[in-house]
Design a protein around this motif. Structure first.
Motif, mmCIF file in Angstrom:
data_model
loop_
_atom_site.group_PDB
_atom_site.id
_atom_site.type_symbol
_atom_site.label_atom_id
_atom_site.label_comp_id
_atom_site.label_asym_id
_atom_site.label_seq_id
_atom_site.Cartn_x
_atom_site.Cartn_y
_atom_site.Cartn_z
ATOM 1 N N SER A 1 36.577 43.528 43.753
ATOM 2 C CA SER A 1 37.466 43.628 42.597
ATOM 3 C C SER A 1 37.399 42.333 41.791
ATOM 4 N N HIS A 2 37.778 42.432 40.526
ATOM 5 C CA HIS A 2 37.679 41.279 39.625
ATOM 6 C C HIS A 2 38.482 40.092 40.150
ATOM 7 N N HIS A 3 39.708 40.346 40.595
ATOM 8 C CA HIS A 3 40.571 39.250 41.030
ATOM 9 C C HIS A 3 39.995 38.523 42.245
ATOM 10 N N LEU A 4 39.581 39.269 43.253
ATOM 11 C CA LEU A 4 39.058 38.607 44.449
ATOM 12 C C LEU A 4 37.707 37.955 44.195
ATOM 13 N N ARG A 5 36.878 38.566 43.354
ATOM 14 C CA ARG A 5 35.604 37.931 43.022
ATOM 15 C C ARG A 5 35.856 36.570 42.372
ATOM 16 N N LYS A 6 36.864 36.506 41.517
ATOM 17 C CA LYS A 6 37.182 35.241 40.853
ATOM 18 C C LYS A 6 37.619 34.184 41.870
ATOM 19 N N GLU A 7 38.426 34.606 42.854
ATOM 20 C CA GLU A 7 38.889 33.670 43.878
ATOM 21 C C GLU A 7 37.740 33.226 44.782
ATOM 22 N N ILE A 8 36.864 34.148 45.128
ATOM 23 C CA ILE A 8 35.732 33.817 46.000
ATOM 24 C C ILE A 8 34.783 32.845 45.300
ATOM 25 N N CYS A 9 34.552 33.058 44.006
ATOM 26 C CA CYS A 9 33.656 32.166 43.258
ATOM 27 C C CYS A 9 34.163 30.729 43.256
ATOM 28 N N TYR B 1 39.437 51.229 36.690
ATOM 29 C CA TYR B 1 40.281 51.757 37.757
ATOM 30 C C TYR B 1 40.226 50.877 39.001
ATOM 31 N N ARG B 2 39.041 50.398 39.344
ATOM 32 C CA ARG B 2 38.920 49.527 40.517
ATOM 33 C C ARG B 2 39.754 48.270 40.345
ATOM 34 N N ASP B 3 39.596 47.592 39.213
ATOM 35 C CA ASP B 3 40.273 46.318 39.025
ATOM 36 C C ASP B 3 41.767 46.483 38.783
ATOM 37 N N THR B 4 42.170 47.603 38.170
ATOM 38 C CA THR B 4 43.594 47.834 37.942
ATOM 39 C C THR B 4 44.307 48.207 39.233
ATOM 40 N N LEU B 5 43.709 49.089 40.014
ATOM 41 C CA LEU B 5 44.315 49.491 41.282
ATOM 42 C C LEU B 5 44.386 48.333 42.269
ATOM 43 N N LEU B 6 43.451 47.410 42.163
ATOM 44 C CA LEU B 6 43.384 46.315 43.129
ATOM 45 C C LEU B 6 43.855 44.988 42.546
ATOM 46 N N ASP B 7 44.541 45.039 41.415
ATOM 47 C CA ASP B 7 45.081 43.823 40.806
ATOM 48 C C ASP B 7 46.473 43.575 41.361
ATOM 49 N N PHE B 8 46.567 42.687 42.332
ATOM 50 C CA PHE B 8 47.850 42.410 42.977
ATOM 51 C C PHE B 8 48.447 41.093 42.517
#
Length: 214
Positions: A130-138, A202-209
Motif C-alpha cells: 500500500s502507498h502508506h507502508l511503501r512510504k514508511e519502508i522507503c 481502492y488498495r490505498d484507500t482501504l489500507l490507509d490507516f
C-alpha cells in the motif's frame, strides 16, 4: 460493502512487537548454485509478485548439517537493497504452505510473525504494498550509490491489526480488482490505465490507516 474507512476495532503495533527478521541463504559460493539439490526463491520472484510463486525457483546445494532457514506460510519477504530508495523493501508474501523446504536468496530477508499469526497472509500481501507502508519502508533505506533497508528501522514501523473478518473483506475486494486489472491483456490502453488506477485507489484507500491512528 465495507466502508472505505475502517470503523475501529483494530490496533497499531510495531513490526518488532509481532515478528522477527531473518536473512536468506548465507555462506554460499558460486559452486553451490550448480547442480543444486534444493530450491530457493530468487530476487526477481519477490520483486515481481504479491505472493511468492513456487513455480519460479532456482537450485542450490544444501548440506544436511547446514543451518539454513526455509520459508514458512505467512512469511513476508522483502528485497534488501536497490539503487534507489523507492525500490527497497519491495514485499512478497508466502500465501501457500510449502510442500518441501524452499529457501530464500541472500539479497532478500524475511519478516516472520510470532505464532499465532494475527494477520492473514492474503491481507499482508496488499498491506505491505500500500502507498502508506511503501512510504514508511522507503524511509528505512540507507546508502549513497546503493541503498540497503535498515531492519532496526523496519522493526519500528507500525501496522494495523484489524479483526480477521475485516481483513477477509478487504482481501475479497482487492482480489477482485487485482484479478480484473491483471486479466486485461488486450483492450484500449485508456481502459487498462483506468482499471489500474481504480485498483490502486481502492488498495490505498482501504489500507490507509494514517488518520485512524490512536
Amino acid at each position: 460493502m465495507l466502508s472505505l474507512k475502517w470503523g475501529g476495532g483494530y490496533e497499531l503495533v510495531s513490526l518488532g512487537e509481532i515478528g522477527n527478521f531473518y536473512g536468506g541463504l548465507s555462506g554460499k559460493s558460486k559452486n553451490d548454485f550448480k547442480d543444486g539439490n534444493a530450491r530457493f526463491i530468487p530476487y526477481n520472484n519477490v520483486y515481481a509478485h504479491l505472493s511468492i510463486d513456487f513455480n519460479e525457483t532456482e537450485s542450490v546445494k544444501i548440506e544436511a548439517d547446514e543451518n539454513q532457514r526455509a520459508l514458512e506460510y505467512g512469511d513476508v519477504v522483502f528485497t534488501g537493497s536497490s539503487e534507489t530508495p523507492n525500490e527497497c523493501g519491495i514485499s512478497s508474501v508466502v500465501t501457500q504452505r510449502p510442500c518441501e523446504k524452499i529457501y530464500l536468496n541472500s539479497f532478500c530477508f524475511i519478516l516472520r510473525f510470532h505464532k499465532p499469526i494475527v494477520t492473514l497472509p492474503e491481507f499482508t500481501k496488499y498491506l505491505f504494498r500500500s502507498h502508506h507502508l511503501r512510504k514508511e519502508i522507503c524511509k528505512t533505506a540507507q546508502g549513497v550509490t546503493r541503498f540497503n533497508v535498515s531492519k532496526n528501522k523496519m522493526a519500528k514501523i507500525k501496522i494495523p491489526i484489524p479483526p480477521l473478518e475485516v481483513q477477509e473483506e478487504i482481501v475479497e475486494i482487492l482480489d477482485k480488482f487485482h484479478t480484473l486489472t491483471h486479466s486485461l491483456t488486450q483492450g484500449i490502453p485508456q481502459e487498462i490505465t483506468l482499471r489500474q488506477k481504480q485498483y490502486a485507489y481502492y488498495r490505498d484507500t482501504l489500507l490507509d490507516f494514517k488518520e485512524l491512528a490512536p
